[in-house]
Scaffold this motif. Structure first.
Motif, short mmCIF file in Angstrom:
data_model
loop_
_atom_site.label_atom_id
_atom_site.label_comp_id
_atom_site.label_asym_id
_atom_site.label_seq_id
_atom_site.Cartn_x
_atom_site.Cartn_y
_atom_site.Cartn_z
N GLY A 274 38.62 -13.00 40.02
CA GLY A 274 38.34 -12.91 38.29
C GLY A 274 39.71 -13.75 37.75
N TYR A 275 39.36 -13.89 36.36
CA TYR A 275 40.30 -14.77 35.67
C TYR A 275 41.00 -13.76 34.71
CZ TYR A 275 38.79 -18.91 37.92
OH TYR A 275 38.26 -19.85 38.95
N GLU A 276 42.13 -13.99 34.12
CA GLU A 276 42.92 -13.57 33.19
C GLU A 276 43.39 -14.53 32.31
OE1 GLU A 276 45.80 -10.96 34.96
OE2 GLU A 276 47.13 -10.93 33.59
N GLU A 277 43.93 -14.11 30.81
CA GLU A 277 44.43 -15.05 30.27
C GLU A 277 45.77 -14.73 29.86
OE1 GLU A 277 42.55 -14.45 26.27
OE2 GLU A 277 43.24 -16.63 25.47
N LEU A 278 46.71 -15.74 30.49
CA LEU A 278 48.12 -15.78 30.33
C LEU A 278 48.58 -16.50 29.09
CD1 LEU A 278 49.24 -15.86 34.25
CD2 LEU A 278 48.86 -13.79 32.64
N LEU A 279 49.94 -16.38 28.89
CA LEU A 279 50.38 -17.45 28.00
C LEU A 279 51.13 -18.58 28.72
CD1 LEU A 279 52.07 -14.71 25.72
CD2 LEU A 279 50.29 -15.78 25.27
N ASP A 280 51.48 -19.55 28.17
CA ASP A 280 52.07 -20.63 28.80
C ASP A 280 53.58 -20.14 29.24
OD1 ASP A 280 52.49 -23.82 29.63
OD2 ASP A 280 53.91 -23.34 27.73
N SER A 281 54.08 -19.58 28.38
CA SER A 281 55.48 -18.90 28.70
C SER A 281 55.56 -18.29 29.88
CB SER A 281 56.12 -18.35 27.44
OG SER A 281 55.04 -16.92 27.21
N ASP A 282 54.47 -17.54 30.35
CA ASP A 282 54.23 -17.12 31.58
C ASP A 282 54.73 -18.03 32.90
OD1 ASP A 282 53.82 -14.50 30.73
OD2 ASP A 282 51.65 -14.91 30.33
#
Length: 301
Positions: A274-282
């Motif tokens: 699947g897919y997950e929404e991360l932050l660019d800071s991750d």
């Protein structure tokens, strides 16, 4: 009327029908997605054709799957040819820093989900029990732009006071495709003493029965860092970017897409969970690693 008249009439009707069909299809925008080639172009086409078709159906756009060699990716993206990208996380950082790539969604696969880790391994019973023991040994790395097959392990060695350029007997990168599998097998069968192995590949090969985790000693392991990533060019239509993100996040194991007349399960074919929404800071841990290891996009000569 003569039979020839009916034949000509049928031909005209069929031609008009086909032209009408082409016109309807042609109304949809055509947008290219560049997929980083992992093992081979053929494998990339096979894996991601159903996902590309799924996105086309979900977003009302005719997406085109474009396999791109890792080392050609930045040049190809810079040319403006690709609107969306699917790459490893280090290449995402390179394109983000140099060309303003937008983060769309991060791929989930394996026990760390949207993240994976790099490990330095040795064969159990080889006498190599800790990281300090690798001095003077033969080592195999994965591809140079691999975040968990090169970058993370190189960084682990520097942190332990081991300079791969001076302190190893030698190191190399296996040629051809399936480099990660080759280096793991290389340690198992004695071609190399130690190797830079992505934890995800160790996990996958063990699940497929190719290796046993008991065959190896993990000498060091990095923190989990983001894995493969979908990105969008900074000039991409915001509404389309949102549609793609929503479609990826909504993807379920039961979703299918038709490719060459066959209906296939999208996630199974793409080997993803699947897919997950991360932050660019991750992705900052990757940036810090790249700076310490002197790799793109921060490389200094």
């Amino acid at each position: 009327m003569k039979p020839a008249f009916f034949t000509r009439l049928a031909f005209v009707i069929l031609t008009l029908f086909l032209l009408a069909g082409c016109k309807a299809e042609g109304k949809r925008p055509v947008v290219k997605i560049g997929y980083m080639i992992c093992n081979s172009e053929q494998e990339t086409l096979r894996r991601f054709a159903p996902l590309t078709r799924y996105l086309s159906d979900a977003c009302g756009v005719d997406f085109v799957l474009v396999p791109v060699d890792t080392h050609d990716f930045e040049k190809r993206f810079k040319s403006g040819d690709l609107t969306f990208t699917h790459t490893n996380s280090l290449l995402y950082v390179v394109l983000r820093e140099n060309h303003g790539l937008q983060l769309v969604a991060s791929e989930k696969r394996g026990k760390f989900g949207a993240r994976s880790a790099g490990a330095i391994i040795a064969r159990k019973g080889s006498g190599i029990e800790k990281l300090a023991d690798i001095r003077g040994k033969r080592m195999a790395f994965g591809p140079m732009l691999a975040p968990t097959g090169y970058l993370a392990e190189y960084d682990l060695m520097l942190a332990a006071g081991i300079n791969p350029e001076r302190d190893l007997g030698y190191y190399s990168i296996p040629p051809g495709s399936y480099k990660h599998e080759k280096l793991i097998y290389g340690v198992l069968y004695g071609k190399f003493d130690v190797a830079a192995a992505p934890v995800l590949d160790l996990e996958t090969m063990a699940r497929e029965g190719k290796i046993s985790p008991d065959d190896f000693v993990i000498l060091a392991q990095s923190q989990p860092i983001p894995y493969c990533t979908f990105g969008a060019a900074k000039g991409a239509d915001p509404a389309l970017v949102k549609k793609v993100r929503d479609a990826l996040l909504a993807l379920k194991p039961t979703d299918t897409a038709e490719v060459e007349g066959e209906r296939l399960k999208v996630m199974k074919e793409a080997w993803i969970d699947g897919y997950e929404e991360l932050l660019d800071s991750d992705y900052n841990p990757i940036r810090e690693m790249a700076k310490r290891v002197n790799m793109p996009p921060y490389q200094k000569y």
